[in-house]
Design a protein around this motif. Structure first.
Motif, short mmCIF file in Angstrom:
data_model
loop_
_atom_site.label_atom_id
_atom_site.label_comp_id
_atom_site.label_asym_id
_atom_site.label_seq_id
_atom_site.Cartn_x
_atom_site.Cartn_y
_atom_site.Cartn_z
N GLU A 19 0.75 -1.07 0.16
CA GLU A 19 0.50 -0.29 0.15
C GLU A 19 0.80 1.08 0.58
OE1 GLU A 19 -2.98 2.12 -0.35
OE2 GLU A 19 -3.32 -0.10 -0.72
N GLN A 71 1.09 3.35 -2.58
CA GLN A 71 0.85 5.31 -2.94
C GLN A 71 2.27 6.66 -2.97
OE1 GLN A 71 -0.04 5.98 1.13
NE2 GLN A 71 -1.94 5.32 1.01
N GLN A 89 -2.90 -0.26 -5.24
CA GLN A 89 -2.18 -1.89 -4.78
C GLN A 89 -1.98 -2.80 -4.95
OE1 GLN A 89 -3.84 -4.17 -2.70
NE2 GLN A 89 -2.12 -5.19 -2.79
#
Length: 70
Positions: free
Chosen positions: A45, A49, A55
């Motif tokens: 995750e 980002q 993801q």
């Protein structure tokens, strides 16, 4: 007591530093994304980002078996 690598690297001759950098790059290029991510203590995750992707895209990249050299 051990010394930080940055201090040891400063004492290395330029040729030795260059050789170490080349070897480091080769090892990182050969390391699968999942191992590299775990070595950096990153979650899928967090990496997603950072890369501005979902993801699931990171998961898919980690599962690829047709890794091509760039």
């Amino acid at each position: 007591m051990s010394k930080p690598y940055s201090i040891l690297r400063e004492k290395m001759k330029p040729a030795a530093r260059k050789k170490a950098a080349v070897k480091t790059k080769a090892l990182l290029d050969a390391m699968p994304l999942q191992e590299l991510r775990h070595a950096r203590n990153l979650s899928q995750e967090h990496l997603s980002q950072t890369l501005s992707v979902k993801q699931a895209a990171v998961s898919k990249l980690e599962k690829r078996t047709d890794r091509r050299k760039i």
